[in-house]
Design a protein around this motif. Structure first.
Motif, PDB file in Angstrom:
ATOM      1  N   TYR A 136      -0.237  -7.528   0.652  1.00 35.22           N
ATOM      2  CA  TYR A 136      -1.194  -7.131   1.679  1.00 35.22           C
ATOM      3  C   TYR A 136      -1.542  -5.678   1.444  1.00 35.22           C
ATOM      4  CZ  TYR A 136      -3.052  -6.205   6.378  1.00 35.22           C
ATOM      5  OH  TYR A 136      -3.840  -5.852   7.440  1.00 35.22           O
ATOM      6  N   PHE A 137      -2.848  -5.380   1.449  1.00 30.99           N
ATOM      7  CA  PHE A 137      -3.314  -4.031   1.131  1.00 30.99           C
ATOM      8  C   PHE A 137      -4.371  -3.611   2.143  1.00 30.99           C
ATOM      9  CE2 PHE A 137      -1.272  -4.055  -2.981  1.00 30.99           C
ATOM     10  CZ  PHE A 137      -1.212  -5.410  -3.280  1.00 30.99           C
ATOM     11  N   ILE A 138      -4.364  -2.321   2.434  1.00 30.54           N
ATOM     12  CA  ILE A 138      -5.279  -1.807   3.448  1.00 30.54           C
ATOM     13  C   ILE A 138      -5.912  -0.519   2.930  1.00 30.54           C
ATOM     14  CG2 ILE A 138      -5.515  -1.215   5.905  1.00 30.54           C
ATOM     15  CD1 ILE A 138      -2.592  -2.147   6.245  1.00 30.54           C
ATOM     16  N   TRP A 139      -7.136  -0.292   3.313  1.00 32.42           N
ATOM     17  CA  TRP A 139      -7.785   0.993   3.103  1.00 32.42           C
ATOM     18  C   TRP A 139      -7.970   1.664   4.466  1.00 32.42           C
ATOM     19  CZ3 TRP A 139      -8.619   3.737  -1.182  1.00 32.42           C
ATOM     20  CH2 TRP A 139      -8.618   3.075  -2.411  1.00 32.42           C
ATOM     21  N   TYR A 140      -7.618   2.966   4.479  1.00 33.33           N
ATOM     22  CA  TYR A 140      -7.796   3.764   5.678  1.00 33.33           C
ATOM     23  C   TYR A 140      -8.692   4.958   5.370  1.00 33.33           C
ATOM     24  CZ  TYR A 140      -3.967   1.475   8.226  1.00 33.33           C
ATOM     25  OH  TYR A 140      -3.165   0.573   8.884  1.00 33.33           O
TER      26      TYR A 140
END
Lengths: 113, 111
Positions: free
Chosen positions: B32-36
């Motif tokens: 699971y990967f997120i951009w902030y």
């Protein structure tokens, strides 16, 4: 709905003192995580609380501690402050944990002199 | 060990052009990967996420690409605007579902 609220926004403390930071999560969120942000180290995970229990902990010394209350509000405490503790401390909340998306507060800027 | 990194600390893009921000991760078990996005004086703001069973995900003006073979993540911002100026972080789920953040890329928008 209200976002994640962190108080105070700014704080100046002297070396050796202790400090308590507060975080009020989004209503209904049970998971609260804390991060330290510095220019050199970036965002470093401190700990996560879920339903009043510490569920995860990062690699910080025991001077850093936290707790969560029954209403999901959380506090973190840093004892015997060092100059290197100067940082932006961010709190993030989510319904169940990181897989469900975190919402961050604006942080508390701590300066140790 | 776990680490998430970005290739460039600073990226300058002409207003109206597309921006591409890259990220490399080392934990092949991350799913699971997120951009902030973090603007000055604010906490990180969720932009878009992607799970490892996907290669691409699109949002409003943003697209995230995931290449699991080379452990690479990218964020594409279409028609970059002045309001896109910020520091962008990629993040992955680490051990015990802790979010591990990269160092961040500062995006400058040129007029």
């Amino acid at each position: 709905k209200a976002g994640v609220t962190q108080t105070p926004r700014y704080l100046i403390k002297t070396r050796g003192q202790q400090v308590t930071l507060s975080c009020s999560p989004i209503s209904g969120h049970r998971s609260v995580s804390w991060y330290q942000q510095t220019p050199g180290q970036g965002l470093q995970f401190l700990f996560e609380y879920f339903s009043e229990t510490q569920r995860n902990k990062g690699n910080f010394p025991g001077r850093f501690s936290g707790r969560q209350f029954s209403n999901s509000r959380s506090e973190m405490n840093v004892s015997t402050l060092e100059l290197g503790d100067s940082a932006l401390y961010l709190c993030a909340s989510s319904l169940e944990g990181m897989r469900y998306g975190y919402t961050f507060g604006s942080g508390t800027r701590l300066t140790v002199v | 060990g776990e680490s998430v990194g970005l290739h460039l600390p600073t990226l300058s893009v002409q207003e109206g052009d597309n921006s591409i921000i890259n990220c490399a991760y080392s934990n092949s078990a991350s799913d699971y990967f997120i951009w902030y996005k973090q603007e000055s004086g604010k906490g990180p703001q969720f932009i878009i996420d992607i799970r490892s069973n996907m290669d691409k995900r699109q949002g409003q003006r943003v697209t995230v690409l995931l290449n699991k073979t080379v452990k690479h993540l990218s964020l594409q911002i279409a028609a970059t605007q002045p309001g896109d100026s910020a520091v962008y972080f990629c993040a992955e789920n680490g051990e015990d579902d802790k979010i591990i953040f990269g160092k961040g890329t500062r995006l400058h928008i040129l007029p």
